[in-house]
Design a protein around this motif. Structure first.
Motif, short mmCIF file in Angstrom:
data_model
loop_
_atom_site.label_atom_id
_atom_site.label_comp_id
_atom_site.label_asym_id
_atom_site.label_seq_id
_atom_site.Cartn_x
_atom_site.Cartn_y
_atom_site.Cartn_z
N ASP A 97 9.57 -6.59 2.82
CA ASP A 97 9.02 -5.26 2.48
C ASP A 97 7.74 -5.14 2.17
O ASP A 97 6.92 -4.19 2.29
N MET A 98 7.74 -5.72 0.86
CA MET A 98 6.14 -5.81 0.17
C MET A 98 5.04 -5.93 0.97
O MET A 98 4.13 -5.21 1.06
N GLN A 99 5.21 -7.05 1.69
CA GLN A 99 4.05 -7.66 2.36
C GLN A 99 3.66 -6.70 3.50
O GLN A 99 2.63 -6.46 3.83
N GLY A 141 3.53 -8.41 -6.18
CA GLY A 141 3.05 -7.63 -4.80
C GLY A 141 3.39 -6.05 -5.15
O GLY A 141 2.61 -5.15 -4.74
N TYR A 142 4.80 -5.66 -5.43
CA TYR A 142 5.15 -4.34 -5.64
C TYR A 142 4.21 -3.56 -6.62
O TYR A 142 3.89 -2.31 -6.88
N THR A 143 4.01 -4.39 -7.80
CA THR A 143 3.02 -4.02 -8.86
C THR A 143 1.62 -3.49 -8.42
O THR A 143 0.95 -2.39 -8.62
N ALA A 148 7.45 -10.89 -5.56
CA ALA A 148 7.74 -9.68 -5.32
C ALA A 148 7.37 -8.76 -6.57
O ALA A 148 7.06 -7.51 -6.39
N LEU A 191 0.96 -2.86 -5.35
CA LEU A 191 1.34 -1.59 -4.49
C LEU A 191 1.35 -0.05 -5.28
O LEU A 191 0.60 0.77 -4.75
N CYS A 192 1.96 -0.45 -6.54
CA CYS A 192 1.87 0.75 -7.35
C CYS A 192 0.75 1.01 -7.84
O CYS A 192 0.30 2.32 -8.14
N LYS A 200 4.03 -3.56 3.70
CA LYS A 200 3.66 -2.27 3.14
C LYS A 200 1.97 -2.68 2.72
O LYS A 200 1.10 -2.00 3.08
N SER A 201 1.88 -3.96 2.17
CA SER A 201 0.38 -4.04 1.61
C SER A 201 -0.35 -4.40 3.05
O SER A 201 -1.69 -3.88 2.96
N MET A 204 12.76 -8.39 -0.25
CA MET A 204 11.91 -7.81 -0.96
C MET A 204 10.63 -8.29 -0.78
O MET A 204 9.59 -7.22 -0.38
#
Length: 560
Positions: free
Chosen positions: A451-453, A201-203, A198, A205-206, A455-456, A448
């Motif tokens: 949601d992250m994957q 992955g979120y990093t 998480a 995306l940002c 979006k990716s 989490m």
């Protein structure tokens, strides 16, 4: 009358003399018999002393040999002539001589016998042996102490067997401890890798949305770097517990070494000077697991730091190319390899005694104080380098530091002599992530991560149906099997594990590509075909690797 009386007296005197002579002859015979008995007893005594395996000795009050048997000569390795009159300090070191003096002094003062279990003696040839001895006081006819007598038994082999038994017990305890650590590491790895998935992955995306050359992008890059380091740390823990799998790949070795040196500069004491010599270019390639090579260098640097007891000195790391003729000893390298990279780690520490050089790569062997180190560092180094078809050697002398040489065969993706492809030498950026428009079913019990994957993958153009329930994922697939082009699932999920879900999906539609993801699982060590999936990825998953894996599987399915 007077003459008669005199004659009788004379006769009595003669008879008395004859009786006395008879008595003297009898006494003489008795004395002769006693002397003969004593001689025979002494012979038997000496015969017994010479036939027993134990050493018998007699010494005076100063500790000088006055009598001994042949076994005593054999134990110490001296002839009778050499041993006679020799003082005990001649075949003991100072510490053992002190212990012997205290024991003899106690016997002298108390008159009581003494038994010693752990005396170490030095043979004529210099070999150290262990003896078990018992001795008592010798007194003269007047009861005055004149020396000591005793028995000495060579227990060297027994002592070695005892020490070996204790070592084996210690190794067993350590192995059990490592097994417990491995079990704990597996559990930690699963949960921690889910968390890292998480974070990373979120990093990422940002980062995709962060402006170029912005402070925000710089900060996110540092978060991503820290996350990657944490990922590597988990892999190192699993490697230590023998639960991690090696993932060798074509790796530019110089940048990897530079990265380790950068980390070492921030962890070593300021009083230790870190010197680097990079004598080959950045395009030298080896087939290696970067995390394991990182661990090798950190282990050697840690050993070097401990060897510099006073906290100051020089740690030098040198990397250069070497030919096969320059590799000392037999190297279990790849057939036909003629070029190597040589990594040298040299320190100015206390050095290693020659008698230990053949043992330092053995598991659990350590010369450090109790509580400092586990004795596993160098054995892990040796194991990793051997797994990489390489070779490691050591040179050292007490007081002159230690020098470790690592040899790894050069390679590259195309099989040429260890040079990176032209694009890498030119410094070009890595390949763009390939996407598509296919429909992917994604299932993981962590919201989490889902949601992250989602979006990716949508950023790559894919249509994504995502859920946290393996049961719901199976129902969705069963309801419309042709709707999905590929399924990505987590291994460890409640109600239904990932491999079981894969089995049910394959029953419904055998040709659909399946990717199984795991933070860590014992079952994940199985072959992917045994798990019924097309590929197996370890969390946290590199998004470039995930994108490439998805694209490869989809393209292969289309061809079929």
């Amino acid at each position: 009358m007077s003459q008669e009386y005199t004659h009788e007296q004379m006769k009595r005197k003669v008879r008395a003399l004859e009786d006395e002579n008879t008595r003297l002859r009898r006494l003489e015979n008795e004395l002769r018999e006693r002397q003969d008995a004593l001689r025979k007893s002494a012979e038997r005594y000496r015969t017994i002393l010479e036939t027993i395996e134990d050493g018998y000795f007699e010494v005076d009050t100063a500790g000088n040999f006055t009598f001994f048997n042949d076994s005593m000569c054999s134990i110490l390795g001296y002839s009778r002539e050499e041993l006679m009159g020799m003082n005990n300090r001649s075949y003991m070191d100072a510490e053992n001589a002190r212990i012997v003096f205290q024991a003899f002094n106690w016997v002298y003062r108390t008159g009581k016998p003494y038994k010693a279990l752990d005396w170490q003696l030095i043979r004529k040839d210099g070999a150290k042996i262990w003896v078990e001895a018992s001795f008592s006081l010798i007194k003269d006819g007047g009861g005055r102490p004149v020396g000591f007598k005793g028995i000495a038994r060579d227990v060297t082999e027994r002592k070695k067997a005892q020490q070996e038994k204790e070592m084996l017990h210690a190794q067993l305890r350590q192995a059990q401890k490592m097994e417990a650590i491995g079990t704990l590491a597996g559990g930690i790895a699963h949960d921690f890798n889910n968390i890292l998935s998480a974070v990373i992955g979120y990093t990422e995306l940002c980062l995709d949305e962060a402006p170029e050359d912005s402070t925000q992008r710089t900060n996110l890059s540092r978060v991503l770097s820290a996350g990657s380091r944490a990922k590597d740390l988990v892999r190192q823990i699993l490697t230590l517990s023998r639960r991690g799998e090696s993932e060798p790949a074509p790796t530019p070795i110089v940048p990897l070494v530079k990265e380790v040196l950068k980390m070492l500069r921030s962890t070593l004491p300021a009083s230790i000077e870190l010197q680097e010599q990079i004598l080959c270019d950045d395009q030298v390639i080896v087939s290696a697991d970067p995390t394991q090579i990182h661990q090798v260098l950190v282990n050697l640097a840690t050993n070097a730091k401990h060897a510099m007891y006073d906290g100051s000195g020089v740690l030098e790391v040198c990397i250069q190319e070497a030919g096969s003729a320059e590799v000392p000893g037999k190297c279990d390298s790849m057939p036909g390899a003629d070029r190597y990279v040589q990594i040298t780690v040299r320190d100015t520490g206390v050095g290693i005694p020659e008698k230990y050089l053949d043992k330092i790569f053995e598991p659990y062997f350590t010369t450090k104080k109790k509580g400092v180190g586990t004795g596993l560092g160098l054995s892990i180094v040796h194991g990793i380098i051997k797994d990489h078809q390489g070779h490691v050697t050591v040179e050292s002398k007490p007081g002159q530091g230690a020098c470790f040489h690592i040899y790894l065969p050069l390679t590259d993706i195309s099989g040429r002599a260890g040079r990176a492809p032209d694009s890498a030498r030119a410094g070009e950026a890595g390949p763009r992530m390939s996407g598509g428009t296919e429909h992917i079913l994604f299932v993981d019990d962590e919201q989490m991560i889902v949601d992250m994957q989602k979006k990716s993958l949508e950023n790559l153009g894919y249509h994504v149906t995502a859920t946290t329930s393996s049961v719901a994922a199976l129902e969705a697939f069963r309801a419309d099997p042709d709707r999905f082009d590929l399924v990505i699932m987590d291994m460890t999920m409640p109600t239904m594990t990932g491999d079981l879900l894969a089995h049910h999906i394959k029953e419904i539609r055998p040709g659909v590509p399946l990717i199984l993801c795991t933070g860590f699982s014992e079952r994940a060590a199985l072959d992917k075909s045994e798990l019924g999936v097309d590929d197996l990825l370890i969390k946290p998953i590199d998004r470039w690797k995930l994108a490439k894996t998805i694209r490869n599987l989809l393209d292969a399915a289309r061809i079929q």
